[in-house]
Structures are given as C-alpha cells and as structure tokens.
Design a protein around this motif. Structure first.
Motif, PDB file in Angstrom:
ATOM      1  N   UNK A  98      -9.284   9.563   1.495  1.00  0.00           N
ATOM      2  CA  UNK A  98      -8.465   8.841   2.474  1.00  0.00           C
ATOM      3  C   UNK A  98      -7.854   7.640   1.764  1.00  0.00           C
ATOM      4  N   UNK A  99      -6.511   7.642   1.652  1.00  0.00           N
ATOM      5  CA  UNK A  99      -5.798   6.585   0.937  1.00  0.00           C
ATOM      6  C   UNK A  99      -5.317   5.507   1.908  1.00  0.00           C
ATOM      7  N   UNK A 100      -5.752   4.268   1.684  1.00  0.00           N
ATOM      8  CA  UNK A 100      -5.361   3.153   2.543  1.00  0.00           C
ATOM      9  C   UNK A 100      -4.234   2.306   1.948  1.00  0.00           C
ATOM     10  N   UNK A 101      -3.631   2.762   0.856  1.00  0.00           N
ATOM     11  CA  UNK A 101      -2.546   2.017   0.208  1.00  0.00           C
ATOM     12  C   UNK A 101      -1.393   1.693   1.164  1.00  0.00           C
ATOM     13  N   UNK A 102      -0.943   2.639   2.021  1.00  0.00           N
ATOM     14  CA  UNK A 102       0.164   2.313   2.934  1.00  0.00           C
ATOM     15  C   UNK A 102      -0.161   1.228   3.958  1.00  0.00           C
ATOM     16  N   UNK A 103      -1.409   0.849   4.074  1.00  0.00           N
ATOM     17  CA  UNK A 103      -1.826  -0.140   5.066  1.00  0.00           C
ATOM     18  C   UNK A 103      -2.157  -1.488   4.422  1.00  0.00           C
ATOM     19  N   UNK A 104      -1.655  -1.730   3.201  1.00  0.00           N
ATOM     20  CA  UNK A 104      -1.851  -3.007   2.519  1.00  0.00           C
ATOM     21  C   UNK A 104      -3.172  -3.125   1.784  1.00  0.00           C
ATOM     22  N   UNK A 105      -3.720  -2.002   1.361  1.00  0.00           N
ATOM     23  CA  UNK A 105      -5.040  -1.998   0.724  1.00  0.00           C
ATOM     24  C   UNK A 105      -5.072  -2.802  -0.578  1.00  0.00           C
ATOM     25  N   UNK A 106      -4.035  -2.728  -1.377  1.00  0.00           N
ATOM     26  CA  UNK A 106      -4.024  -3.430  -2.665  1.00  0.00           C
ATOM     27  C   UNK A 106      -4.053  -4.940  -2.439  1.00  0.00           C
ATOM     28  N   UNK A 107      -3.173  -5.434  -1.564  1.00  0.00           N
ATOM     29  CA  UNK A 107      -3.084  -6.869  -1.300  1.00  0.00           C
ATOM     30  C   UNK A 107      -4.329  -7.412  -0.609  1.00  0.00           C
ATOM     31  N   UNK A 108      -5.022  -6.570   0.147  1.00  0.00           N
ATOM     32  CA  UNK A 108      -6.168  -7.034   0.932  1.00  0.00           C
ATOM     33  C   UNK A 108      -7.510  -6.770   0.255  1.00  0.00           C
TER      34      UNK A 108
END
Length: 168
Positions: A98-108
């Motif tokens: 499950x990839x959370x990158x589109x939901x701001x995962x890197x910045x958060x």
C-alpha cells in the motif's frame, strides 16, 4: 430495560448485546433466559453486530483509510499481510503493498516500509516495522514488531500523517 451483567449499563429490553461492552444480554435470547445452554449455541444463534470500535472484520469487508485534513480515502481488502509505506526508486529494496506517497507520505515522514497489516481470522492486527518516525495507534506509540488489534474508528499516525480507519 435490562442491566448488563458485565458492565452494569442499562440497555433496551430487546437488545442482544450491551451497547457499552458488547456482552451478550439475556433479553436478546428469547425463551433461553431460565435454561442452561451451551455457549456455542448462544454465539451461533446471534449474528455479529458491527458497531463503531469493533474489532470484527468480515471477509467481505474492506479497510478504508481516511486521511485527515483532506477528503482523500483509500479503500482495499485485507486478505493476508500487507505492508504500508511509500514507494521509492531503489532497485534492491522491496516496495510496500500500500503506497501512501500520493497522500504526502514523503513530506510527513512515512517510512518506505512503515507498518504491517496482518489478517487473523476475523480481526486485523498491525505492527510497526521499525519505522524512523514511529507509528501511533489512538495516540499511543507502538513498540516495533509488537502486534496490536486494529478496530473500526481507530486513529493511526505514521510520522505526521494522520489516518482514521473505517471498516466498510
């Protein structure tokens, strides 16, 4: 009204389960209040009742992640074990399911392999996979690799990414 024998809260006269603790109530078992029966018969006679906070996750259910401060929702079935995190470009490192990158995962501050969701019969467990910024379940930090039960309505925080969990 009937009083729950487990938590002593008042419930409606025809309720099968206590609204507060989920204990089986005698009023919901017509004709069985004054007889001795086996517990297996009681549990088979009552269909599961889903409510907020329940850990019961049926095989037809889907897990829905609702991201705070946005209208974004991610919905998926949980069959066995899923790794939640963010995708990356490294060749030799496994990608999350499950990839959370589109939901701001890197910045958060979400790790590449942040947590695991583990299906066990009719429940879902979760375990932090040693993430850099920790996983919090309802405000409580998880110890890496320690398994906890996930419930409908729980709040997860992965780094600074806050997610509300729903069973649908």
């Amino acid at each position: 009204m009937q009083v729950c024998p487990n938590c002593e809260k008042s419930n409606g006269p025809a309720e099968s389960y206590c609204y507060a603790c989920g204990h089986i109530l005698p009023g919901g078992l017509p004709g069985l209040a004054n007889t001795t029966i086996r517990l297996e018969q009681v549990y088979e006679a009552l269909p599961p009742k889903r409510r907020w906070g329940t850990a019961y996750f049926d095989y037809q259910n889907r897990l829905e992640l609702v991201f705070r401060d946005t209208a974004d929702v991610l919905s998926f079935p949980v069959v066995n074990e899923l790794v939640v995190g963010r995708c990356h470009d490294e060749q030799d490192v496994e990608q999350p399911d499950i990839d959370l990158t589109p939901f701001g995962a890197v910045e958060k501050g979400v790790s590449r392999r942040h947590l695991a969701l583990i299906r066990q019969h009719d429940t879902i467990g979760l375990a932090d996979l040693g993430s850099a910024n920790s996983t919090f379940l309802n405000g409580q930090r998880l110890i890496p690799s320690e398994r906890r039960i996930l419930r409908d309505g729980d709040e997860l925080r992965l780094g600074r990414l806050v997610i509300r969990v729903r069973y649908v």
